[in-house]
Design a protein around this motif. Structure first.
Motif, PDB file in Angstrom:
ATOM      1  N   CYS A  63      42.601  15.460 -11.449  1.00  0.00           N
ATOM      2  CA  CYS A  63      42.309  14.620 -12.616  1.00  0.00           C
ATOM      3  C   CYS A  63      43.563  13.944 -13.173  1.00  0.00           C
ATOM      4  O   CYS A  63      43.498  13.278 -14.220  1.00  0.00           O
ATOM      5  N   GLY A  64      44.695  14.135 -12.496  1.00  0.00           N
ATOM      6  CA  GLY A  64      45.927  13.534 -12.988  1.00  0.00           C
ATOM      7  C   GLY A  64      46.365  14.092 -14.320  1.00  0.00           C
ATOM      8  O   GLY A  64      46.909  13.370 -15.167  1.00  0.00           O
ATOM      9  N   ALA A  65      46.129  15.381 -14.524  1.00  0.00           N
ATOM     10  CA  ALA A  65      46.456  16.021 -15.807  1.00  0.00           C
ATOM     11  C   ALA A  65      47.336  17.243 -15.582  1.00  0.00           C
ATOM     12  O   ALA A  65      47.128  18.290 -16.208  1.00  0.00           O
ATOM     13  N   ASP A  66      48.320  17.130 -14.691  1.00  0.00           N
ATOM     14  CA  ASP A  66      49.198  18.266 -14.404  1.00  0.00           C
ATOM     15  C   ASP A  66      49.922  18.766 -15.647  1.00  0.00           C
ATOM     16  O   ASP A  66      50.294  19.942 -15.731  1.00  0.00           O
ATOM     17  N   ASP A  67      50.139  17.869 -16.627  1.00  0.00           N
ATOM     18  CA  ASP A  67      50.862  18.264 -17.835  1.00  0.00           C
ATOM     19  C   ASP A  67      50.062  19.250 -18.690  1.00  0.00           C
ATOM     20  O   ASP A  67      50.622  19.908 -19.566  1.00  0.00           O
ATOM     21  N   GLN A  68      48.755  19.379 -18.437  1.00  0.00           N
ATOM     22  CA  GLN A  68      47.921  20.306 -19.201  1.00  0.00           C
ATOM     23  C   GLN A  68      47.677  21.627 -18.485  1.00  0.00           C
ATOM     24  O   GLN A  68      47.083  22.545 -19.058  1.00  0.00           O
ATOM     25  N   ALA A  69      48.150  21.728 -17.255  1.00  0.00           N
ATOM     26  CA  ALA A  69      47.843  22.906 -16.446  1.00  0.00           C
ATOM     27  C   ALA A  69      48.404  24.189 -17.053  1.00  0.00           C
ATOM     28  O   ALA A  69      47.717  25.217 -17.101  1.00  0.00           O
ATOM     29  N   ALA A  70      49.648  24.161 -17.506  1.00  0.00           N
ATOM     30  CA  ALA A  70      50.286  25.382 -18.016  1.00  0.00           C
ATOM     31  C   ALA A  70      49.518  25.950 -19.209  1.00  0.00           C
ATOM     32  O   ALA A  70      49.285  27.163 -19.302  1.00  0.00           O
ATOM     33  N   ASP A  71      49.101  25.084 -20.126  1.00  0.00           N
ATOM     34  CA  ASP A  71      48.375  25.556 -21.308  1.00  0.00           C
ATOM     35  C   ASP A  71      47.020  26.128 -20.920  1.00  0.00           C
ATOM     36  O   ASP A  71      46.589  27.171 -21.437  1.00  0.00           O
ATOM     37  N   LEU A  72      46.328  25.478 -19.979  1.00  0.00           N
ATOM     38  CA  LEU A  72      45.020  25.954 -19.553  1.00  0.00           C
ATOM     39  C   LEU A  72      45.126  27.279 -18.798  1.00  0.00           C
ATOM     40  O   LEU A  72      44.255  28.145 -18.925  1.00  0.00           O
ATOM     41  N   ILE A  73      46.186  27.438 -18.014  1.00  0.00           N
ATOM     42  CA  ILE A  73      46.389  28.700 -17.301  1.00  0.00           C
ATOM     43  C   ILE A  73      46.623  29.834 -18.300  1.00  0.00           C
ATOM     44  O   ILE A  73      46.141  30.961 -18.122  1.00  0.00           O
ATOM     45  N   ALA A  74      47.346  29.535 -19.379  1.00  0.00           N
ATOM     46  CA  ALA A  74      47.538  30.541 -20.427  1.00  0.00           C
ATOM     47  C   ALA A  74      46.205  30.946 -21.037  1.00  0.00           C
ATOM     48  O   ALA A  74      45.978  32.119 -21.362  1.00  0.00           O
ATOM     49  N   VAL A  75      45.285  29.982 -21.179  1.00  0.00           N
ATOM     50  CA  VAL A  75      43.949  30.287 -21.692  1.00  0.00           C
ATOM     51  C   VAL A  75      43.214  31.226 -20.741  1.00  0.00           C
ATOM     52  O   VAL A  75      42.598  32.207 -21.146  1.00  0.00           O
ATOM     53  N   VAL A  76      43.289  30.918 -19.437  1.00  0.00           N
ATOM     54  CA  VAL A  76      42.629  31.761 -18.426  1.00  0.00           C
ATOM     55  C   VAL A  76      43.145  33.192 -18.501  1.00  0.00           C
ATOM     56  O   VAL A  76      42.377  34.153 -18.466  1.00  0.00           O
ATOM     57  N   ARG A  77      44.453  33.347 -18.621  1.00  0.00           N
ATOM     58  CA  ARG A  77      45.028  34.688 -18.680  1.00  0.00           C
ATOM     59  C   ARG A  77      44.589  35.420 -19.936  1.00  0.00           C
ATOM     60  O   ARG A  77      44.340  36.638 -19.911  1.00  0.00           O
ATOM     61  N   SER A  78      44.485  34.706 -21.044  1.00  0.00           N
ATOM     62  CA  SER A  78      44.080  35.367 -22.286  1.00  0.00           C
ATOM     63  C   SER A  78      42.622  35.810 -22.223  1.00  0.00           C
ATOM     64  O   SER A  78      42.263  36.858 -22.755  1.00  0.00           O
TER      65      SER A  78
END
Length: 282
Positions: A63-78
């Protein structure tokens, strides 16, 4: 009934859907690009299945949104760690949970706690803690290790006197009178609060029953630094680590704390509760 973990998955799904739509991709196109079954995108967006970290990376890349990946991964972990049922957490007894608390509390500098109906655990006497733990163990039919659990809770309280930890503890006036323990045990607990209220590192607030609340006190919670929020429900413990969740609970705490009495006024409320106990006993 939707659990907090399911609600968190659904919220993550909404964010993933927004990212896909902003990229002008259909669900089928995204699934094809990722090599997934075409139904997986819908299941992730509706919180039906858990997203993996790799799912999030792939989603953001396509989706061309690599800049949002880190925050979303943090959500997954939480989400993976946020909801733990009491019976699963305490199957080996309450002592293990108390000792686990010692470990993560050692790394906390500022404790902010709100309890609507009971005295916070770090401020409890052994007798009061025994009454609370006994009721909890009986309700959940857990292994009876009250003595060990109380001993571990008392061990936790050494943190009140060492290191550079600070404590802002707020509870409602109802906690001073609620019959969760026999009157003599409650009296001892109130004496303990009077002593602890003079410690320089303990900021103790009592919300008077008729105080104008800046926020409706729905349930208790603990904020450890600005890293973690712990919420104890009837069936489970929630551990929240997302910045947006911490910000919400911090705002709630500040409003509740703003309704509390401190210092001499707080001690007057505690002394009044003690006096009422003495009057009832005579």
């Amino acid at each position: 009934m939707s659990t907090p973990a399911r609600q968190a998955r659904e919220a993550l799904g909404v964010r993933l859907r927004d990212i896909r739509q902003d990229a002008d991709l259909t669900g089928r196109a995204l699934a094809a690009g990722a090599g997934w079954h075409y139904t997986k995108v819908s299941k992730l967006e509706h919180g039906v299945i858990n997203a993996s970290e790799e799912d999030v990376r792939t989603w953001c890349r396509l989706c061309g949104a690599d800049d949002q990946a880190a925050d979303l991964i943090a959500v997954v972990r939480s989400i993976d760690t946020m909801f733990v049922e009491w019976r699963r957490l305490l199957r080996s007894g309450t002592r293990t949970r108390q000792r686990e608390s010692v470990r993560f509390e050692a790394d906390t500098k500022l404790f902010r706690a709100f309890e609507p109906q009971v005295i916070p655990g770090l401020l409890q006497t052994a007798e009061y803690a025994a009454a609370i733990l006994s009721a909890f163990i009986g309700f959940h039919d857990l292994p009876d290790d009250v003595e060990e659990g109380v001993a571990a809770r008392m061990e936790r309280q050494s943190i009140l006197y060492r290191g550079d930890h600070r404590f802002h503890m707020v509870f409602c006036q109802a906690a001073l009178t609620l019959g969760v323990a026999p009157p003599d045990v409650l009296a001892g607990q109130l004496d303990r609060l009077l002593a602890l209220s003079t410690l320089p590192r303990v900021h103790l607030g009592v919300i008077p029953t008729r105080a104008a609340h800046g926020f409706l006190p729905l349930h208790g919670f603990w904020i450890l630094d600005a890293k973690t929020v712990l919420v104890e429900t009837i069936s489970a413990e929630l551990k929240l680590t997302q910045p947006r969740d911490i910000a919400v609970y911090s705002r709630a705490f500040e409003r509740l704390a703003g309704s509390a009495a401190y210092g001499r006024e707080a001690r007057a409320l505690i002394t009044g509760a003690l006096r009422d106990l003495d009057d009832d006993a005579s």
